[in-house]
Design an enzyme around this catalytic site. Structure first.
Site, PDB file in Angstrom:
ATOM      1  N   GLN A 112      59.832   6.009 -13.973  1.00  0.00           N
ATOM      2  CA  GLN A 112      60.875   5.005 -14.120  1.00  0.00           C
ATOM      3  C   GLN A 112      61.561   5.106 -15.472  1.00  0.00           C
ATOM      4  OE1 GLN A 112      58.227   1.689 -13.354  1.00  0.00           O
ATOM      5  NE2 GLN A 112      59.098   1.413 -11.311  1.00  0.00           N
ATOM      6  N   THR A 160      57.306  -0.284 -17.943  1.00  0.00           N
ATOM      7  CA  THR A 160      57.498   0.130 -16.560  1.00  0.00           C
ATOM      8  C   THR A 160      56.127   0.506 -16.019  1.00  0.00           C
ATOM      9  OG1 THR A 160      57.989   2.413 -17.207  1.00  0.00           O
ATOM     10  CG2 THR A 160      59.873   0.966 -16.818  1.00  0.00           C
ATOM     11  N   SER A 161      56.021   0.489 -14.694  1.00  0.00           N
ATOM     12  CA  SER A 161      54.729   0.761 -14.066  1.00  0.00           C
ATOM     13  C   SER A 161      54.371   2.231 -14.075  1.00  0.00           C
ATOM     14  CB  SER A 161      54.743   0.263 -12.619  1.00  0.00           C
ATOM     15  OG  SER A 161      54.931  -1.130 -12.608  1.00  0.00           O
ATOM     16  N   THR A 162      55.375   3.095 -13.979  1.00  0.00           N
ATOM     17  CA  THR A 162      55.087   4.526 -13.891  1.00  0.00           C
ATOM     18  C   THR A 162      55.974   5.310 -14.836  1.00  0.00           C
ATOM     19  OG1 THR A 162      56.728   4.976 -12.176  1.00  0.00           O
ATOM     20  CG2 THR A 162      54.539   4.277 -11.430  1.00  0.00           C
TER      21      THR A 162
END
Length: 186
Positions: free
Chosen positions: A13, A8-10
């Protein structure tokens, strides 16, 4: 061997990240590489997964966007996997590159995804241009210029540019531009 990769990007999430991990484990992935970083940042776990994979293995991801940031990037990943005799399986698309049909589908879907991204960026640019023409688009407020007096005061106290940037939550380059306005980088 099935090798999973979850991303996930962050860190915000967590639900999506946990869902990916559950899905990969349920499928029977014996080893799962996982990370929470932006797609454009260095992805050490993806590199580790690609390095770990051996001939006959299959790298499994839940979604294409968890793996590659562009068609070019996807092509590089597929090239690396093919060189090692490793297949790629993308669960939500039902694509498995161990078959000729899977390879074709992946190429087509990658092209469509790239086209979609380029169209979205073009629409975004058009919207910004229209808003500028109508005087509604001002851009981002300059954060450092608004705090120029604070920056100068902290500098006068002997603080370094890095310390000022950290304290005010702005970039070191912004501090430099305020303190050295005649610099060519300004």
């Amino acid at each position: 061997m099935l090798i999973g990769y979850a991303r996930t990007s962050t860190l915000d999430q967590d639900a999506g990240f946990e869902a990916q991990l559950r899905e990969l484990k349920a499928l029977g992935c014996e080893k799962v590489f996982q990370e929470q970083v932006s797609s454009v940042a260095p992805r050490k776990q993806l590199e580790a997964a690609l390095e770990f994979a051996r001939q006959g293995d299959t790298l499994v991801v839940t979604k294409l966007d968890r793996l590659a940031r562009s068609v070019v990037h996807l092509g590089k990943i597929i090239e690396a996997l093919e060189a090692k005799g490793v297949a790629l399986r993308i669960l939500n698309l039902g694509v498995d590159t161990s078959t000729p049909t899977g390879k074709l589908m992946l190429s087509v879907l990658g092209g469509v995804a790239q086209f979609e991204r380029e169209m979205m960026l073009e629409r975004q640019r058009e919207g910004i241009a229209k808003a500028k023409d109508e005087g509604r688009y001002k851009g981002r407020k300059p954060t450092a210029r608004a705090r120029a007096e604070e920056i100068k005061a902290l500098s006068a106290q002997g603080m370094s540019m890095g310390a000022i940037a950290a304290q005010l939550g702005i970039g070191k380059g912004s501090v430099h531009r305020v303190l050295n306005p005649a610099s060519p980088a300004a």
